[in-house]
Design a protein around this motif. Structure first.
Motif, PDB file in Angstrom:
ATOM      1  N   PHE A  80       1.019  -1.322  -0.110  1.00  0.00           N
ATOM      2  CA  PHE A  80       0.091  -0.218  -0.173  1.00  0.00           C
ATOM      3  C   PHE A  80       0.573   1.316   0.087  1.00  0.00           C
ATOM      4  O   PHE A  80       1.968   1.478   0.903  1.00  0.00           O
ATOM      5  CB  PHE A  80      -0.639  -0.241   1.702  1.00  0.00           C
TER       6      PHE A  80
ATOM      7  N   PRO B 298      -5.206  -1.585  15.127  1.00  0.00           N
ATOM      8  CA  PRO B 298      -4.607  -1.696  16.702  1.00  0.00           C
ATOM      9  C   PRO B 298      -5.528  -2.815  17.349  1.00  0.00           C
ATOM     10  O   PRO B 298      -6.205  -3.419  16.715  1.00  0.00           O
ATOM     11  CB  PRO B 298      -5.934  -0.842  16.843  1.00  0.00           C
TER      12      PRO B 298
ATOM     13  N   THR C 178      -8.912  -0.513   6.122  1.00  0.00           N
ATOM     14  CA  THR C 178      -8.674  -1.580   7.177  1.00  0.00           C
ATOM     15  C   THR C 178      -9.033  -3.038   6.583  1.00  0.00           C
ATOM     16  O   THR C 178      -7.995  -3.742   6.641  1.00  0.00           O
ATOM     17  CB  THR C 178      -8.509  -1.330   8.512  1.00  0.00           C
TER      18      THR C 178
ATOM     19  N   TYR D  87      -7.221  -3.966   3.425  1.00  0.00           N
ATOM     20  CA  TYR D  87      -6.146  -4.194   3.779  1.00  0.00           C
ATOM     21  C   TYR D  87      -5.956  -5.798   3.972  1.00  0.00           C
ATOM     22  O   TYR D  87      -4.830  -6.076   3.738  1.00  0.00           O
ATOM     23  CB  TYR D  87      -5.461  -3.056   4.876  1.00  0.00           C
ATOM     24  N   LEU D  88      -6.711  -5.677   5.148  1.00  0.00           N
ATOM     25  CA  LEU D  88      -6.424  -7.067   5.359  1.00  0.00           C
ATOM     26  C   LEU D  88      -6.850  -7.969   4.302  1.00  0.00           C
ATOM     27  O   LEU D  88      -6.353  -9.757   4.282  1.00  0.00           O
ATOM     28  CB  LEU D  88      -7.302  -7.979   6.953  1.00  0.00           C
TER      29      LEU D  88
ATOM     30  N   LEU E 279      -7.353 -13.136   4.116  1.00  0.00           N
ATOM     31  CA  LEU E 279      -8.149 -13.000   5.018  1.00  0.00           C
ATOM     32  C   LEU E 279      -9.319 -12.623   4.729  1.00  0.00           C
ATOM     33  O   LEU E 279      -9.775 -11.680   4.024  1.00  0.00           O
ATOM     34  CB  LEU E 279      -8.114 -12.131   6.263  1.00  0.00           C
TER      35      LEU E 279
ATOM     36  N   ILE F 201     -11.044  -9.862  13.413  1.00  0.00           N
ATOM     37  CA  ILE F 201      -9.488  -9.711  13.502  1.00  0.00           C
ATOM     38  C   ILE F 201      -9.692  -8.428  13.762  1.00  0.00           C
ATOM     39  O   ILE F 201      -8.968  -8.220  15.065  1.00  0.00           O
ATOM     40  CB  ILE F 201      -8.520 -10.015  12.569  1.00  0.00           C
TER      41      ILE F 201
ATOM     42  N   GLY G 152      -9.049  -7.431  17.685  1.00  0.00           N
ATOM     43  CA  GLY G 152      -7.951  -6.241  17.875  1.00  0.00           C
ATOM     44  C   GLY G 152      -8.005  -5.130  19.197  1.00  0.00           C
ATOM     45  O   GLY G 152      -7.680  -4.797  20.054  1.00  0.00           O
TER      46      GLY G 152
ATOM     47  N   ASP H 252      -8.715  -6.056  22.541  1.00  0.00           N
ATOM     48  CA  ASP H 252      -7.370  -6.621  22.502  1.00  0.00           C
ATOM     49  C   ASP H 252      -6.862  -5.661  24.257  1.00  0.00           C
ATOM     50  O   ASP H 252      -6.229  -5.624  24.961  1.00  0.00           O
ATOM     51  CB  ASP H 252      -6.563  -6.947  21.545  1.00  0.00           C
TER      52      ASP H 252
ATOM     53  N   ASP I 220      -5.812  -7.094  27.107  1.00  0.00           N
ATOM     54  CA  ASP I 220      -4.622  -7.311  27.839  1.00  0.00           C
ATOM     55  C   ASP I 220      -4.309  -6.883  29.141  1.00  0.00           C
ATOM     56  O   ASP I 220      -3.054  -7.279  30.269  1.00  0.00           O
ATOM     57  CB  ASP I 220      -3.411  -6.965  26.969  1.00  0.00           C
TER      58      ASP I 220
END
Lengths: 249, 444
Positions: free
Chosen positions: A87, A94, B384, B387-388, B393, B401, B405, B408, B412
């Protein structure tokens, strides 16, 4: 490997905005093609359309990858066939770690192609080796994908993904823009190390300087949604000196 | 119309209160507090009037007020078979409440330790601070808890004690419970220089419309440190309206991370009082809502003295027709110079019909402070997703995901390993449902 015939495309939400107007392009195995052209000529759009970005609509033409028509395929199916898009502006994701993301990517490809998935151990070994080769800070790579990365770091991360995903055709959308000279060299080395007689590249760029490091087989000039001139590396040098004025009516 | 609801909400608790009173085994001092609480509730009823009532403006309590509750249910729990359904580890001090009451039989191993004193409310002298952090007249729900609580617990960590095992309190409602109202009560005091990891989780083993109104009071002495985790996982027809009050003395550290989902109406009312200098508190939370759920987060911090640091960071994932509220407040009083406070609420909206009302607010009366706040609400970014997808995917996996994400960052923060694993599996299980209730993502 890639055959683009008479491709016409417009913006999906506004069909009056036509971007590609009968584009033809043939890329054979092992070749490196470079697309140059003035702003707004359709270079990045071509890169994105080839990978299946849904915000564009194909109104005419055909695209084949290794003999298979791909225009009806989702981006992930194109990836499984061996296509890859680096890209221009890599996206920040995130909460998703690069290791986890790339493992999922390889697993998805293996599953689609009914191949055996790579073991965690083997993958980790390759991952760590490539991280070092591409020169990514090992602390950065533990963070979320691209989050808080500088422009240069994001581009290096694209090269890391290219090297691990190991595609047959790599489409590089202005990967060289915004890089300092050291980063440019690392990116170029990354591309050169991937060159083989089985792998092809389609590199979209504004600058001849990348071609000091990556020697293309063909250079194409894209203006007004069509390829208006093609040649060898000399064509890029000519453009560097005289600009695109001869092509713009 | 509203008055009918008002009297109805009082009437139904009135009968229950008279029943509860007959069974009360508390001394006159406790009964006096209970009567004050009851009188307060009689004067307010449930907060059903939302217009002009800032604290309840966005949460509709009608489903709660229309449910007829009971306070009795059989204790029919086979604990050994449910440890997989709740956050549980053999490495923890495990304390069990069943139907709102401390259940000593399942907690014995944990009460006989040197580094932590756990005693039932009925057999202990109440600490002076009891019911002063969460006053009987703090809110109608604190009043109800105070009026109704039966067997709660008092926990004391002696001075200079670093509690090696995490303290886990599980609040269960039994399988046969139906429309059961429970009122768990916990008071915790951490001595000077002490350390504690404290987990509280709320699990409903029945599918009934149960109501849980817990009140937890925590007093932190000088130089003490608490990591607190609150897990709200009751069934989708239940109501959980929890009140947590913390008072921090000098140089103490309080970190709280909450995970809220599942209930039809959930409310996490958490307030930290930074009463003395040089203390820090971090309040974090993840709320996930779907269907018709409502999750209300009332998160507030008061800086009374100088050189304290506080952080509020909440994240929400909403789908279906669900609603969420983040009402975050940081109050900096005039003596609280050198305060450093930060407040943030980020939301991922997966459907067109979900709604988040986010109100971060700062009220500052000191002039030498650093305070920041912010809130966002947005959909999954289409760029996004693309992109994945270009990395192989498929769209469904890419959405999962991204949702995972987003979660998380808060997930976490659940440091106890067994707790993190439990919640991680829990989120993995509900993500497909969230994805399926999403409609704003996946269209470019």
């Amino acid at each position: 490997m890639l055959k683009v015939k008479n491709l016409h495309a417009c913006v999906a939400e506004n069909k009056s905005i036509k971007i590609l107007n009968g584009l033809d392009l043939y890329i054979r195995k092992g070749e490196v093609h470079v697309i140059m052209g003035p702003n707004g000529g359709g270079k990045s759009t071509l890169a994105n359309i080839l990978m299946g970005r849904p915000s564009y609509e194909i109104t005419n033409g055909e695209v084949e990858f290794n003999g298979k028509s791909i225009l009806d395929l989702a981006p992930d199916a194109r990836s499984h066939l061996g296509m890859f898009l680096a890209f221009q502006y890599p996206v920040e994701v995130p909460g998703v770690r690069p290791w986890q993301f790339l493992k999922a990517s390889l697993d998805a490809k293996a599953e689609a192609n009914r191949e055996k998935k790579i073991s965690v151990r083997e993958f980790t070994k390759i991952f760590n080796q490539k991280v070092e080769e591409v020169g990514i800070n090992s602390n950065l790579i533990k963070r979320s994908l691209n989050e808080g990365f500088s422009g240069g770091e994001k581009k290096r991360n694209e090269i890391l993904q290219l090297q691990i995903i190991n595609p047959l055709l790599a489409i590089m959308d202005e990967t060289d823009s915004g890089l300092d000279i050291d980063a440019l060299r690392i990116i170029s080395d990354g591309i050169n190390s991937m060159r083989s007689n089985q792998r092809s590249f389609l590199i979209v760029t504004h600058y001849q300087r990348l071609l000091n490091y990556v020697k293309p087989d063909f250079v194409h000039i894209l203006v007004g949604g069509m390829i208006v001139d093609s040649g060898g590396p000399d064509l890029a040098l000519k453009i560097e000196n005289s600009g695109y004025k001869d092509y713009i009516k | 119309m509203p008055d009918i609801f008002f009297s109805h909400s009082i009437d139904q608790f009135n009968i229950l209160f008279n029943n509860a009173k007959k069974k009360s085994f508390f001394d006159s001092k406790v009964n006096e507090i209970k009567n004050i609480a009851w009188d307060y509730f009689l004067s307010t009823g449930l907060p059903l009037h939302r217009r002009g009532n800032e604290e309840w403006k966005y949460t509709n309590l009608n489903p709660l007020s229309e449910t007829k509750f009971t306070i009795d249910a059989d204790i029919d729990i086979d604990f050994s078979s449910i440890t997989k359904l709740i956050p549980f580890s053999d490495n923890w001090h495990n304390i069990v409440f069943i139907n709102g009451n401390y259940f000593s039989k399942l907690s014995e191993n944990s009460t006989k330790t040197n580094d932590i004193n756990i005693v039932p409310l009925s057999s202990s002298k109440l600490p002076d601070e009891f019911a002063t952090l969460a006053n009987p007249d703090l809110s109608p729900f604190t009043a109800l808890n105070t009026a109704f609580f039966s067997e709660g617990i008092i926990i004391e960590i002696p001075d200079n004690n670093k509690v090696s095992k995490d303290l886990n309190i599980v609040f269960l409602t039994s399988q046969s419970s139906e429309n059961l109202a429970t009122f768990p009560r916990v008071f915790l005091k951490c001595g000077e220089n002490s350390n504690l990891n404290f987990i509280e989780s709320y699990i409903n083993l029945s599918s009934g419309n149960n109501l849980t109104l817990p009140v937890v009071e925590i007093v932190q002495s000088k130089n003490s440190k608490i990591n607190h985790y609150r897990i709200q996982l009751e069934n989708k027809k239940s109501f959980n309206i929890g009140t947590t009050r913390i008072e921090q003395k000098e140089n103490s550290n309080f970190n709280s991370t909450t995970f809220s989902t599942a209930a039809l109406i959930g409310r996490n009312d958490l307030h930290v009082l930074l009463q003395e200098p040089h203390s820090t508190c971090g309040l974090y939370g993840l709320y996930i809502t779907s269907g018709d759920q409502q999750q209300d987060n009332e998160i507030s911090t008061t800086h009374v003295k100088h050189d304290c640091t506080s952080k509020q960071f909440y994240k929400g994932i909403l789908s279906g027709r669900s609603k969420a509220v983040f009402s975050g407040k940081i109050l900096v009083e005039k003596d609280a110079q050198k305060t450093d406070a930060d407040q943030k609420d980020l939301n991922l909206l997966l459907s067109r019909d979900c709604e988040v009302d986010t109100k971060p607010s700062l009220e500052i009366y000191a002039d030498d402070v650093i305070c920041a706040h912010g809130a966002t609400a947005g959909n999954v970014d289409m760029n996004t997703l693309f992109y994945l997808q270009t990395r192989g995917l498929d769209l469904e996996t890419a959405k999962e995901i991204l949702i995972r994400g987003f979660a998380d960052e808060i997930l976490d923060r659940f440091s106890p390993k067994d707790l993190h694993c439990f919640l991680s599996d829990y989120i993995d299980d509900i993500i497909p449902e969230l994805r399926d209730q999403s409609d704003t993502i996946g269209t470019f």
